[in-house]
Design a protein around this motif. Structure first.
Motif, PDB file in Angstrom:
ATOM      1  N   ILE B  38     -13.786  14.673  -2.453  1.00 54.28           N
ATOM      2  CA  ILE B  38     -14.961  15.316  -3.048  1.00 54.28           C
ATOM      3  C   ILE B  38     -14.530  16.292  -4.160  1.00 54.28           C
ATOM      4  O   ILE B  38     -15.243  16.497  -5.139  1.00 54.28           O
ATOM      5  CB  ILE B  38     -15.776  16.074  -1.957  1.00 54.28           C
ATOM      6  CG1 ILE B  38     -16.219  15.118  -0.845  1.00 54.28           C
ATOM      7  CG2 ILE B  38     -16.984  16.773  -2.555  1.00 54.28           C
ATOM      8  CD1 ILE B  38     -17.049  13.971  -1.270  1.00 54.28           C
ATOM      9  N   PHE B  49     -15.076  11.458 -10.090  1.00 53.87           N
ATOM     10  CA  PHE B  49     -15.720  11.282  -8.777  1.00 53.87           C
ATOM     11  C   PHE B  49     -16.400   9.911  -8.711  1.00 53.87           C
ATOM     12  O   PHE B  49     -16.240   9.167  -7.737  1.00 53.87           O
ATOM     13  CB  PHE B  49     -16.735  12.412  -8.570  1.00 53.87           C
ATOM     14  CG  PHE B  49     -17.557  12.292  -7.307  1.00 53.87           C
ATOM     15  CD1 PHE B  49     -17.053  12.736  -6.096  1.00 53.87           C
ATOM     16  CD2 PHE B  49     -18.835  11.755  -7.344  1.00 53.87           C
ATOM     17  CE1 PHE B  49     -17.812  12.639  -4.932  1.00 53.87           C
ATOM     18  CE2 PHE B  49     -19.596  11.654  -6.182  1.00 53.87           C
ATOM     19  CZ  PHE B  49     -19.080  12.100  -4.978  1.00 53.87           C
ATOM     20  N   ASP B  50     -17.150   9.585  -9.768  1.00 56.65           N
ATOM     21  CA  ASP B  50     -17.848   8.286  -9.808  1.00 56.65           C
ATOM     22  C   ASP B  50     -16.865   7.124  -9.722  1.00 56.65           C
ATOM     23  O   ASP B  50     -17.125   6.116  -9.070  1.00 56.65           O
ATOM     24  CB  ASP B  50     -18.683   8.163 -11.085  1.00 56.65           C
ATOM     25  CG  ASP B  50     -19.930   9.036 -11.028  1.00 56.65           C
ATOM     26  OD1 ASP B  50     -20.263   9.505  -9.921  1.00 56.65           O
ATOM     27  OD2 ASP B  50     -20.570   9.250 -12.070  1.00 56.65           O
ATOM     28  N   MET B  53     -15.747   6.780  -6.137  1.00 57.96           N
ATOM     29  CA  MET B  53     -16.823   6.216  -5.312  1.00 57.96           C
ATOM     30  C   MET B  53     -16.936   4.703  -5.547  1.00 57.96           C
ATOM     31  O   MET B  53     -17.186   3.937  -4.627  1.00 57.96           O
ATOM     32  CB  MET B  53     -18.158   6.897  -5.623  1.00 57.96           C
ATOM     33  CG  MET B  53     -18.269   8.321  -5.112  1.00 57.96           C
ATOM     34  SD  MET B  53     -18.064   8.456  -3.313  1.00 57.96           S
ATOM     35  CE  MET B  53     -16.655   9.539  -3.192  1.00 57.96           C
ATOM     36  N   ARG B  54     -16.732   4.297  -6.808  1.00 57.60           N
ATOM     37  CA  ARG B  54     -16.781   2.862  -7.129  1.00 57.60           C
ATOM     38  C   ARG B  54     -15.623   2.122  -6.440  1.00 57.60           C
ATOM     39  O   ARG B  54     -15.787   1.032  -5.919  1.00 57.60           O
ATOM     40  CB  ARG B  54     -16.724   2.669  -8.649  1.00 57.60           C
ATOM     41  CG  ARG B  54     -17.727   1.622  -9.166  1.00 57.60           C
ATOM     42  CD  ARG B  54     -17.822   1.646 -10.680  1.00 57.60           C
ATOM     43  NE  ARG B  54     -18.317   2.918 -11.181  1.00 57.60           N
ATOM     44  CZ  ARG B  54     -17.803   3.590 -12.224  1.00 57.60           C
ATOM     45  NH1 ARG B  54     -16.747   3.110 -12.863  1.00 57.60           N
ATOM     46  NH2 ARG B  54     -18.334   4.728 -12.617  1.00 57.60           N
ATOM     47  N   ASN B  57     -16.328   1.400  -2.918  1.00 65.54           N
ATOM     48  CA  ASN B  57     -17.453   0.500  -2.675  1.00 65.54           C
ATOM     49  C   ASN B  57     -16.966  -0.946  -2.522  1.00 65.54           C
ATOM     50  O   ASN B  57     -17.222  -1.800  -3.363  1.00 65.54           O
ATOM     51  CB  ASN B  57     -18.455   0.614  -3.833  1.00 65.54           C
ATOM     52  CG  ASN B  57     -19.814   0.078  -3.428  1.00 65.54           C
ATOM     53  OD1 ASN B  57     -20.008  -0.347  -2.287  1.00 65.54           O
ATOM     54  ND2 ASN B  57     -20.748   0.104  -4.353  1.00 65.54           N
TER      55      ASN B  57
END
Lengths: 133, 126
Positions: B38, B49-50, B53-54, B57
């Motif tokens: 985070i 951060f994005d 997160m990708r 996924n």
């Protein structure tokens, strides 16, 4: 393995307030806080997202609400206390880590407080678009 | 210590105790990794951060997340039993109590997996 149960409790090291007992009570209370807040945390980050990928903008928008910030901060503090209490008990039984009561409190207090500040700092970019380190 | 004292065998309460600690250690380590992940939000106005997160996924990570939730549910269910035992509730039926909380935990885990996995897979397909 050591015989004594709760580190810092009355008995092993003589008089003084029974901090060990309160530390143990707080372990149970933080467990309850974690149960409630972790359910909200997981709900908001997964189910409420309805399959959308987690993104900075999305989380940032959610954390403009003080209520959701409070959920995360409560979860952070309670989980850190609960985790550190558990870890210190395991280390204690193995005879690892500080054993003297004063050093004990100072060591785990310092570790917990640093981790709490580090965690709060991680939230800052989402809430205010700033961070200190 | 004799050998049969080292192996927990059929002592259910001892297994619950051991698994509770192992799950606790795993969750404590996850908490550290989680906060570190985070913390990437402070770089590049959230772009870092994005990106992370990708990366997360994908089906393997989703499966690991379900395992993580399983550890949380186990720790919660047995923790509830431990608190009951603290108050000397069901102390003579601690094995039955263990099966009961594990049953409730299993139902919750199935409900979580069944509702969460389709959402996760849908977002992975995008």
């Amino acid at each position: 393995m050591r015989e004594n149960g709760i580190p810092g409790s009355k008995g092993k090291f003589g008089g003084g307030p029974a901090w060990g007992l309160w530390a143990w009570v707080l372990q149970r209370l933080t467990a309850a806080v974690v149960v409630v807040t972790i359910i909200m945390h997981l709900w908001l980050t997964h189910w409420a997202q309805a399959g959308r990928e987690i993104s900075f903008d999305e989380v940032s928008r959610r954390l403009q609400s003080p209520l959701f910030v409070a959920v995360d901060v409560l979860l952070l503090g309670a989980a850190l206390y609960h985790a550190l209490y558990g870890v210190r008990g395991i280390l204690w039984e193995l005879g690892l880590g500080p054993q003297a009561p004063r050093l004990f409190l100072a060591f785990y207090g310092l570790v917990g407080l640093s981790a709490f500040i580090y965690g709060l700092n991680a939230l800052l970019p989402f809430v205010f678009k700033i961070s200190f380190f | 210590m004799r050998r049969r004292e080292l192996w927990l065998g059929r002592r259910l309460g001892a297994w619950a105790w051991l698994l509770h600690r192992l799950a606790g250690i795993v969750l404590a380590l996850y908490l550290v990794v989680h906060i570190m992940t985070i913390s990437t939000a402070r770089f590049e106005d959230g772009a870092a951060f994005d990106r992370i997160m990708r990366t997360f996924n994908n089906p393997v990570v989703k499966l690991l997340e379900i395992l993580l939730i399983a550890a949380v549910i186990f720790h919660m269910a047995n923790g509830f039993r431990v608190i009951l035992l603290d108050f000397v509730l069901g102390i003579h039926h601690q094995k039955a109590l263990l099966w009961a909380v594990m049953g409730v935990g299993a139902v919750i885990l199935v409900a979580v997996a069944v509702t969460l996995l389709p959402l996760a897979l849908a977002s992975g397909a995008r």
